[in-house]
Scaffold this motif. Structure first.
Motif: not given
Length: 247
Positions: A9-19, A97-100
């Protein structure tokens, strides 16, 4: 892939965040620099996914997209509980990601493009946008299954490159017409943070439909085991079914 759901789940979070961070940020940057070519935005989105799939694919499968996860779910390649965890991670990473992007970049620049929210271009109605997003996502999920899922895939070892290039060509075509999100999380993060929900269903229903069709077609056509070959050869005159096969 790891069996630990939390680490996946952490990996999916990081990948989606990056995109979403790179994709939305690139849209803001393009507007701020008066770049109307789309090339920078397309390459940024494609490279972001290529890098993340290449670096995290062995951990979680490198979905980073609820539509891809749904395609895995309907083909029984992921358990429902894990799919739900992936969706929470993907949408959560997108929102952060959008918030940042909104808080770190000049507010005037981010507001000028509505924080990179995908939108319908002039002359494109919601139904056309829906079908375009479905087609773009079909291409993406088809390539995911052909490269990252199919064990015979020629490009399996460099699946991230093929997936990233698919996103790049989709954005080059679809950017002016639908934003070419191909990903409900890519739409959700900026929509939530910026409170921009015009025709929001287009970027959820379209990618899900395209992803389902691509996943189901590839699974049925190329990944389901075919009919067992009969015992014997034509020359021997023996043409009997193998053990367990109906006569």
């Amino acid at each position: 892939m790891l069996e630990d759901p939390f680490r996946r789940g952490v990996a999916e979070f990081i990948g989606a965040f990056t995109l979403i961070f790179i994709g939305a940020g690139a849209a803001v940057a393009a507007n701020a620099s008066h770049d109307t070519t789309l090339i920078g935005v397309a390459v940024a989105n494609g490279v972001a996914i290529a890098v993340m799939v290449s670096s995290l694919g062995h951990i979680s499968g490198g979905h980073f997209n609820p539509a891809i996860t749904f395609g895995f779910l309907i083909t029984r390649r992921i358990k429902p509980a894990l799919a739900l965890l992936y969706w929470v991670a993907q949408f959560g990473g997108a929102a952060l990601a959008a918030l940042l992007v909104r808080n770190l970049l000049p507010r005037a620049s981010s507001e000028a493009v509505n924080l990179g929210v995908p939108a319908l271009g002039h002359g494109v109605d919601a139904s056309s946008g829906f079908l375009l997003e479905a087609i773009f996502t079909f291409f993406l999920v088809w390539v995911v299954f052909a490269t990252a899922v199919d064990p015979r895939g020629t490009f399996k070892s460099i699946a991230g490159l093929a997936i990233g290039l698919t996103i790049t060509i989709d954005v080059l075509f679809g950017g002016p017409f639908t934003g070419a999100a191909m990903n409900p999380a890519r739409a959700f993060g900026p929509q939530l943070v910026g409170d921009h929900w015009s025709h929001a269903w287009v970027w959820y229903a379209g990618p899900v439909l395209g992803g389902v069709v691509a996943a189901a077609m590839y699974e049925l056509l190329y990944l389901r085991p075919g009919r067992p070959e009969p015992v014997g050869t034509p020359e021997s005159g023996v043409d009997e079914p193998r053990a367990g096969e109906p006569v």
